[in-house]
Design a protein around this motif. Structure first.
Motif, short mmCIF file in Angstrom:
data_model
loop_
_atom_site.label_atom_id
_atom_site.label_comp_id
_atom_site.label_asym_id
_atom_site.label_seq_id
_atom_site.Cartn_x
_atom_site.Cartn_y
_atom_site.Cartn_z
N HIS A 13 -19.53 1.79 36.11
CA HIS A 13 -18.50 0.61 35.93
C HIS A 13 -19.08 -0.85 35.10
CE1 HIS A 13 -16.24 3.02 38.59
NE2 HIS A 13 -16.99 2.64 39.72
N HIS A 14 -18.73 -1.09 34.33
CA HIS A 14 -19.37 -2.35 33.74
C HIS A 14 -20.70 -2.35 33.04
CE1 HIS A 14 -19.09 -6.83 32.88
NE2 HIS A 14 -20.57 -6.76 33.39
N ASP A 15 -20.88 -1.21 32.53
CA ASP A 15 -22.19 -0.67 31.87
C ASP A 15 -22.99 -1.89 31.12
OD1 ASP A 15 -24.19 0.83 31.34
OD2 ASP A 15 -23.48 1.44 29.35
N ILE A 16 -24.19 -2.12 31.63
CA ILE A 16 -24.96 -2.87 30.79
C ILE A 16 -26.27 -2.23 30.53
CG2 ILE A 16 -23.99 -5.39 31.85
CD1 ILE A 16 -26.44 -5.27 33.71
N TRP A 17 -26.54 -1.12 30.89
CA TRP A 17 -27.93 -0.31 30.87
C TRP A 17 -27.81 0.59 29.77
CZ3 TRP A 17 -25.02 -0.86 35.43
CH2 TRP A 17 -25.41 -1.69 36.29
N ASN A 18 -26.69 0.78 29.02
CA ASN A 18 -26.62 1.71 27.85
C ASN A 18 -26.61 3.39 28.62
OD1 ASN A 18 -26.33 1.44 24.86
ND2 ASN A 18 -28.41 2.34 24.72
N TYR A 19 -25.89 3.27 29.70
CA TYR A 19 -25.61 4.32 30.40
C TYR A 19 -24.59 5.27 29.82
CZ TYR A 19 -29.27 3.23 34.09
OH TYR A 19 -30.42 3.02 34.61
N ASP A 20 -24.43 5.43 28.43
CA ASP A 20 -23.26 6.05 28.00
C ASP A 20 -23.37 7.72 28.08
OD1 ASP A 20 -25.51 6.10 26.33
OD2 ASP A 20 -24.49 6.56 24.65
N ALA A 21 -22.13 8.11 28.25
CA ALA A 21 -21.98 9.56 28.34
C ALA A 21 -22.03 10.08 27.14
CB ALA A 21 -20.68 9.78 29.20
N SER A 22 -22.55 10.96 26.76
CA SER A 22 -22.91 11.31 25.47
C SER A 22 -22.98 13.14 25.16
CB SER A 22 -23.93 10.89 24.63
OG SER A 22 -25.14 10.89 25.45
N SER A 23 -23.43 13.93 26.43
CA SER A 23 -23.31 15.06 26.33
C SER A 23 -21.92 15.90 26.62
CB SER A 23 -24.48 15.76 27.64
OG SER A 23 -24.45 17.04 27.75
N PRO A 24 -21.69 16.86 25.91
CA PRO A 24 -20.42 17.47 25.93
C PRO A 24 -19.90 17.94 27.21
CG PRO A 24 -21.64 18.51 24.05
CD PRO A 24 -22.55 17.75 24.74
N MET A 25 -18.71 17.94 27.58
CA MET A 25 -17.92 18.30 28.80
C MET A 25 -18.25 19.86 28.86
SD MET A 25 -16.02 15.66 30.87
CE MET A 25 -14.44 15.15 30.08
N VAL A 26 -18.38 20.42 30.01
CA VAL A 26 -18.35 21.84 30.08
C VAL A 26 -17.20 22.19 31.14
CG1 VAL A 26 -19.89 23.83 30.96
CG2 VAL A 26 -20.70 21.74 29.99
N LEU A 27 -16.60 23.20 30.74
CA LEU A 27 -15.40 23.78 31.67
C LEU A 27 -15.92 25.06 32.27
CD1 LEU A 27 -12.39 23.41 29.36
CD2 LEU A 27 -13.55 21.82 30.68
N PHE A 28 -15.58 25.03 33.70
CA PHE A 28 -16.09 26.44 34.27
C PHE A 28 -14.96 26.72 35.46
CE2 PHE A 28 -17.85 23.04 36.59
CZ PHE A 28 -18.01 23.28 37.75
N ASP A 29 -15.01 27.87 35.82
CA ASP A 29 -14.29 28.11 37.04
C ASP A 29 -15.04 28.50 38.08
OD1 ASP A 29 -11.78 27.95 35.60
OD2 ASP A 29 -11.63 29.82 34.83
N THR A 30 -14.74 28.11 39.43
CA THR A 30 -15.46 28.21 40.51
C THR A 30 -14.77 28.41 41.80
OG1 THR A 30 -17.54 27.12 41.69
CG2 THR A 30 -15.94 25.89 40.95
N VAL A 31 -15.38 28.53 42.92
CA VAL A 31 -14.85 28.70 44.28
C VAL A 31 -15.66 27.62 45.10
CG1 VAL A 31 -14.45 30.13 46.30
CG2 VAL A 31 -14.44 31.11 44.01
N ILE A 32 -14.63 26.97 45.69
CA ILE A 32 -15.29 25.84 46.51
C ILE A 32 -14.54 25.90 47.87
CG2 ILE A 32 -15.42 23.23 46.86
CD1 ILE A 32 -16.90 24.16 44.50
N ASN A 33 -15.16 26.01 49.10
CA ASN A 33 -14.73 26.27 50.31
C ASN A 33 -13.72 27.38 50.29
OD1 ASN A 33 -16.19 24.00 51.36
ND2 ASN A 33 -14.50 22.61 50.73
N GLY A 34 -14.07 28.49 49.59
CA GLY A 34 -13.32 29.80 49.82
C GLY A 34 -11.94 29.57 48.85
#
Length: 709
Positions: free
Chosen positions: A314-335
């Motif tokens: 939130h309200h970034d002042i540190w240059n913490y930009d998101a720049s790596s590509p998003m990755v899609l995957f299928d998984t199992v969480i809590n069964g």
């Protein structure tokens, strides 16, 4: 025939005509798209590598297993091809992912030149020379292009001049060119686009220049713009209330798109992440969370309609930009089976969400953070549960009063913070293996000294930083390579590396992870354990993501090697391919990049030298900035870089380059020339004896030294 029969025949003819119209308007456009490429994009990656992330998931996972953990030690070079000097200079980075289709490789250099190679032999089949405008100045980080897309017999890419271009795959001839924006206004394109279903999706860069970010969809056949979605909302639009009311700050708020999107055909959604806010180190005039900076975003692919978002910072002042590509995957969480999506950020965390709705799959907590009222800092920030891939607290350093951890605020007195905006995961793609269920994350360990400065006003096409983040003199610079379990977000294994890692990796069904390093080494690791199984010295900085492909039944692994400007790795113009039948051995290692920050150990670019070896000029009272006499890379030099003068002497700094530069005392900012346009000068009088270092704040890899006696 009765009247009823006539009416029936007429009705049937009308229905038949309507059916043909529907067929023409609806079905045929669908068939007009490239069905083969679309099929490959939806399928697991096999013998061809047809998009930047391997397929629509961006998993960079190859099903080829001819090369595996049992025989990878036998790999040798199958071929190495030099790309005729394209991008061979200190201002360029070679970060592209090559594409391979039907035995032909396509690769783009930092100069936006494209080459088609025989993927079995490396022979150049055709070449496209971009002739991109050499006056382009709206670039934060040097000249770079991260790759291509293909479809409908065309290759698509963005240029540094903010044009999207389509070439004929057979000839390399230009088919169309569409301007997304003007580079003179601060815009550029460095990311690889995505092709799918007759559309080309392209991001845009320029977050340091006060631009308004966006994702653009174009018609693949014609280049016509189909839709745009702006990443910073206008007044009255969703998210507009996260910017100060009655201002136009959002219109130059950054949030640019540096990455190749992912796409889920079943959900009909396209996914991408956004960069930092503008101005990037001054939050005082943009109160609010500032959507959609540093966010993960899902849109409807056909229309660009907003679906969901998750803001990492939130309200970034540190240059913490998101720049790596998003990755899609299928998984199992809590069964339960779940559709996942993940992104590795500059913060050092991997953010793991449900891609149907943007909600965390593994917990992310909003926690209170330190405050600086003058920066209008956000009261809380998201903290993913699990492990960070890099340290998140800075050590104390001489000359600095304060050292802080992630989200530590700052004002006009320098504060050292880790991770910095140069740390964590930058543009590096993050592969995912369905076999191990691990993400493989490249990371940078870097401390930065942050300061805010309110001097710089908005001017189109000029730097809009209002502050700086600079690597302190003598501070260590290193990296990590980490396997993260996608079901827990915890570290399984980790390598600590002597250099920051920027190129990303790829993973295979043979149980291997392939990645390069800036010292020129190319590695194969056991995907389960992280054990090193093979290494090869390429002779150039190996800072690009590798690809895996097959020709005539033989599996190859290929990587572009040409160094990285910010990394300081050895530049070049080479593409290497490796196979089990290869006969080529390694090259001599190039000079390695620096592992400490500051003028005493500047990052090396072959054949550059460290600051300490540069001559000291005595009695010189004029320092030229951006001297072009020895090539374009001199744009980022002070000449002379080291001078010796008597106390009380005035030194005149004159900008003879093409870009705006300054000279600012480092690290304390005791004096400042202000930004100098081409031809402008500023005199600084030095009265205090000692060694005075200075930097250029728009280009903080530029250092100079004044020795006062």
């Amino acid at each position: 025939m009765g009247s009823y029969d006539h009416r029936f025949v007429a009705l049937m003819m009308t229905l038949s005509f309507l059916f043909l119209v529907i067929l023409f308007l609806v079905i045929l456009p669908v068939l007009a798209a490239d069905q083969e490429i679309d099929r490959l994009l939806r399928s697991p990656v096999g013998k061809d590598w047809v998009t930047n992330g391997g397929n629509l998931t961006n998993q960079r996972y190859s099903t080829l297993n001819q090369i595996d953990t049992s025989n990878v030690a036998q790999l040798k070079g199958a071929w190495m091809t030099r790309l005729k000097g394209s991008g061979f200079d200190a201002k360029y980075s070679f970060e592209a992912t090559p594409l391979v289709k039907n035995g032909i490789m396509y690769v783009i250099t930092g100069n936006n030149d494209v080459f088609a190679l025989n993927a079995k032999t490396g022979t150049v089949l055709w070449e496209y020379w971009s002739d991109v405008d050499k006056r382009i100045s709206a670039l934060c980080c040097g000249w770079v292009n991260r790759g291509l897309a293909m479809g409908e017999g065309l290759l698509f890419f963005g240029q540094l001049d903010a044009n999207v271009v389509a070439l004929d795959m057979k000839t390399g001839k230009v088919v169309w060119k569409t301007s997304i924006e003007k580079w003179e206004n601060g815009y550029s394109i460095t990311s690889a686009p995505l092709y799918y279903d007759g559309m080309v999706f392209s991001g845009i860069g320029g977050g340091e220049f006060g631009v308004r970010g966006r994702l653009t969809a174009l018609d693949a056949k014609t280049g016509a713009i189909l839709w745009r979605w702006y990443t910073v909302p206008g007044s009255g639009e969703f998210g507009g209330d996260t910017w100060p009311p009655d201002t136009d700050h959002a219109m130059r708020g950054g949030a640019t798109v540096w990455n190749t999107p992912a796409l889920d055909p079943e959900l009909g959604l396209i996914y991408f992440v956004t960069g930092n806010c503008g101005p990037n180190h001054d939050g005082s005039m943009r109160e609010g969370d500032n959507l959609f900076c540093a966010s993960m975003i899902a849109l409807k692919a056909k229309t660009g309609e907003y679906v969901w978002h998750f803001q990492q910072v939130h309200h970034d002042i540190w240059n913490y930009d998101a720049s790596s590509p998003m990755v899609l995957f299928d998984t199992v969480i809590n069964g339960q089976p779940r559709k996942g999506i993940a992104e590795a950020g500059h913060t050092g965390w991997v953010y793991i969400l449900d891609r149907t709705n943007g909600k965390p799959l593994i917990g992310i907590e909003e926690r209170p953070v330190p405050q600086e009222p003058r920066q209008k800092t956000a009261k809380t920030q998201p903290f993913p549960l699990g492990d960070a891939t890099v340290p998140q607290c800075a050590d104390s350093l001489p000359g600095y009063d304060k050292a802080g951890c992630i989200f530590e605020p700052f004002w006009e007195t320098p504060v050292v913070i880790q991770p910095s905006g140069d740390g964590g995961t930058n543009w590096s793609p993050v592969p995912y293996s369905p076999s191990t269920r691990y993400f493989y994350v490249s990371g940078t360990v870097r401390t930065s000294a942050y300061t805010r400065s309110g001097k710089r006003e908005f001017v189109p096409g000029k730097s809009y930083g209002r502050g700086s983040q600079v690597t302190p003199v003598g501070s260590p610079m290193s990296g990590t390579f980490t396997a993260i379990d996608s079901t827990t977000n915890k570290i399984v294994w980790q390598h600590k590396t002597p250099y920051r890692l920027g190129g990303g990796a790829s993973v295979t069904a043979g149980g291997l992870v392939f990645r390069g390093e800036p010292d020129g080494n190319f590695f194969a690791l056991d995907a389960k354990t992280g054990k090193e199984l093979w290494r090869f010295q390429t002779g150039f900085g190996a800072d690009a993501p590798p690809v895996v492909y097959e020709v005539d039944g033989e599996q190859y692994v290929a990587i572009a090697t040409g160094g990285n400007r910010l990394q300081g790795s050895a530049y070049g113009d080479a593409v290497w391919a490796f196979s089990l039948k290869g006969q080529l051995g390694p090259l001599w290692p190039p000079p390695p990049p620096s592992t400490i920050g500051g003028p005493s150990a500047l990052p090396q670019r072959w054949p550059a030298v460290v600051m300490a070896s540069k001559p000291i000029e005595t009695g010189v009272v004029t320092v030229k900035i951006g001297d072009h006499k020895e090539g374009d890379h001199k744009e980022y030099n002070y000449s002379p870089a080291r001078i010796r003068i008597k106390a009380g002497t005035a030194v005149t700094f004159t900008n003879v380059g093409k870009l705006g530069h300054d000279a600012v005392a480092f690290p304390g900012r005791e004096w400042d020339t202000g930004e100098l346009a081409t031809g402008e000068s500023k005199a600084i009088t030095f009265t205090q004896r000692g060694v005075h270092y200075y930097i250029c704040t728009p280009h903080p890899w530029m250092y100079g030294e004044v020795i006062v006696e």
